[in-house]
Design an enzyme around this catalytic site. Structure first.
Site, PDB file in Angstrom:
ATOM      1  N   ASP A  86      43.626  59.865 -42.093  1.00 49.89           N
ATOM      2  CA  ASP A  86      42.998  61.185 -41.295  1.00 49.89           C
ATOM      3  C   ASP A  86      44.232  62.352 -40.642  1.00 49.89           C
ATOM      4  O   ASP A  86      44.983  61.694 -39.363  1.00 49.89           O
ATOM      5  CB  ASP A  86      42.203  61.250 -40.110  1.00 49.89           C
ATOM      6  CG  ASP A  86      41.771  62.194 -39.272  1.00 49.89           C
ATOM      7  OD1 ASP A  86      41.492  63.280 -39.525  1.00 49.89           O
ATOM      8  OD2 ASP A  86      41.706  61.892 -37.845  1.00 49.89           O
ATOM      9  N   SER A  89      44.182  63.493 -36.497  1.00 48.62           N
ATOM     10  CA  SER A  89      44.203  62.948 -36.492  1.00 48.62           C
ATOM     11  C   SER A  89      45.332  62.189 -35.880  1.00 48.62           C
ATOM     12  O   SER A  89      45.970  61.768 -36.725  1.00 48.62           O
ATOM     13  CB  SER A  89      43.330  62.403 -34.998  1.00 48.62           C
ATOM     14  OG  SER A  89      42.481  60.943 -36.120  1.00 48.62           O
ATOM     15  N   ASN A  91      46.065  59.131 -33.568  1.00 53.02           N
ATOM     16  CA  ASN A  91      45.302  57.775 -33.435  1.00 53.02           C
ATOM     17  C   ASN A  91      44.878  56.555 -34.334  1.00 53.02           C
ATOM     18  O   ASN A  91      44.736  57.081 -35.733  1.00 53.02           O
ATOM     19  CB  ASN A  91      45.057  57.233 -32.202  1.00 53.02           C
ATOM     20  CG  ASN A  91      45.252  58.070 -30.890  1.00 53.02           C
ATOM     21  OD1 ASN A  91      45.250  59.072 -30.749  1.00 53.02           O
ATOM     22  ND2 ASN A  91      45.682  56.980 -29.858  1.00 53.02           N
ATOM     23  N   ASP A 268      43.545  69.846 -42.894  1.00 53.95           N
ATOM     24  CA  ASP A 268      43.027  67.923 -42.332  1.00 53.95           C
ATOM     25  C   ASP A 268      42.309  67.344 -43.469  1.00 53.95           C
ATOM     26  O   ASP A 268      41.036  67.424 -43.814  1.00 53.95           O
ATOM     27  CB  ASP A 268      41.753  68.733 -41.145  1.00 53.95           C
ATOM     28  CG  ASP A 268      41.487  67.056 -40.826  1.00 53.95           C
ATOM     29  OD1 ASP A 268      41.930  66.125 -40.423  1.00 53.95           O
ATOM     30  OD2 ASP A 268      40.255  67.552 -39.728  1.00 53.95           O
TER      31      ASP A 268
END
Ligand SMILES: *[C@@H]1O[C@H](CO)[C@@H](O)[C@H](O)[C@H]1NC(C)=O
Length: 374
Positions: A86, A89, A91, A268
């Site tokens: 991803d 993002s 984490n 994204d």
């Protein structure tokens, strides 16, 4: 002889940085099979911006059309997980054996006791998103991505997960954006790859195949020219948080239909559609003849796809054109466009866009390169 050994080593190295992505079943498809899709969507409208609009919480999604997953393993010996790579993002997190939520029942769960290299922390991790939340804690372990091992990678172990995750094939998420937006300031996987000298160049690139389950790939540390034709057009980032760029305009037949005067857009891989402000998206969808149904889908007649206009996105003076054959999705329920409105001014160029362009995330120059897929 030495040269041959060296060449073999180089080949092995480059092979190992290539992670195949599977284009698998979407949450929408899973929910439809169970006869739960309509009710689900009415209760939980698509909220693509939620992922970007929270402060301090890790981004999450209720995107029902995400379909690309890759396999990583964590720990010694390795425990396997399917994750979404991803770029929206930062984490890494996976379910843990101490999670008893329904979403953890049908997914792989990390067992820290079964890894000789795991190191726990008592730091909590909490993720808020449109359909609920995920909570857990942080730990460190070795993470194998392809054939390479990232040492001492910080990652989240979930203890509770919102029900939406039960409908997704992916077990967890591997965030590829900047540390500046990471929850708990956790160092992202690619930052460790760079600092541990695991990649020869500070880039990763993504090719998403439109057809079939196979063929999509994430490449770490390299650009593979067989995936594109023509030039790579570089667009400088306007913010080093997500891969955020300035978009000049969106046009159809040379006429500005959206993003008039410029706007901000995020590239994204972890959003399935192209998302923009509702009024702009409504304008684009009206050019395609779409009507918005009660579930929020922009439905079109499948027989009209050939006569629908291409939509052109201009970034850094370069034009990127998406034909109707690419932005319209057809399944047994009909056709819908890949344009979805939100109450935010931010645009998201998700998989519907990225499928048309081999996408290079260049961390040494903080830019994104886009090249027409071959
Ligand atoms: C990253 O971007 C810089 C500046 O645009 C460029 O010189 C460099 O070649 C790029 N890296 C790769 C691997 O293409």
């Amino acid at each position: 002889m030495k040269l041959i050994v060296l060449l073999c080593a180089l080949v092995a190295l480059s092979e190992s940085l290539r992670i195949p992505l599977i284009k698998g079943k979407t949450a929408r498809e899973n929910l439809r099979e169970q006869g739960r899709w309509e009710q689900y969507r009415l209760n939980h409208p698509y909220s693509p911006i939620t992922k970007f609009s929270q402060s301090g919480a890790e981004s999450m999604t209720n995107d029902a059309d995400l379909s690309y997953y890759g396999v990583i393993s964590i720990g010694t010996p390795g425990q396997s997980f399917q994750v979404i790579f991803d770029s929206g993002s930062s984490n890494l997190w996976v379910p843990s054996v101490s999670c008893s939520s329904s979403a953890c029942q049908n997914h792989n769960k990390f067992n820290p006791q079964a890894s000789s290299t795991f190191q726990s922390t008592n730091q909590a991790l909490s993720i808020q998103y449109g359909t609920g939340s995920m909570t857990g804690y942080l730990g460190y372990d070795n993470v194998q991505v392809g054939g390479i091992t990232v040492q001492n990678q910080i990652f989240g172990l979930s203890q509770t997960e919102a029900p939406f995750m039960a409908n997704m094939v992916a077990d967890g998420i591997l965030g590829l954006a900047y540390q500046s937006i990471a929850s708990d300031d956790a160092t992202p996987v690619f930052d460790n790859m760079m600092s541990q000298g695991l990649v020869s160049q500070d880039v990763f690139s993504v090719y998403l195949s439109s057809n079939g389950q196979q063929g999509s790939v994430v490449l770490f540390g390299e650009i593979d020219s067989s995936y594109y034709t023509g030039n790579i057009n570089w667009i400088p980032l306007s913010s080093e948080t997500y891969y955020q760029v300035t978009m000049d305009s969106v046009t159809i037949n040379g006429q500005t239909v959206a993003c008039s005067g410029g706007c901000q857009a995020i590239i994204d891989t972890g959003t399935s559609l192209i998302v923009g402000p509702t009024s702009d998206i409504n304008n684009i969808n009206s050019w395609t003849g779409a009507t918005i149904d009660q579930y929020g889908d922009a439905t079109v007649s499948c027989s009209n796809v050939q006569s629908m206009p291409s939509v052109t996105f201009t970034l850094n003076g370069y034009t990127f054109t998406i034909p109707a054959s690419s932005y319209v999705t057809q399944d047994s329920y009909g056709c819908r466009t890949g344009f979805s409105g939100s109450g935010d001014s931010l645009w998201i160029l998700g998989d519907v866009f990225i499928r048309n362009y081999y996408t290079i995330f260049n961390r040494s120059s903080n830019s994104v390169g886009l090249a027409q897929i071959a």
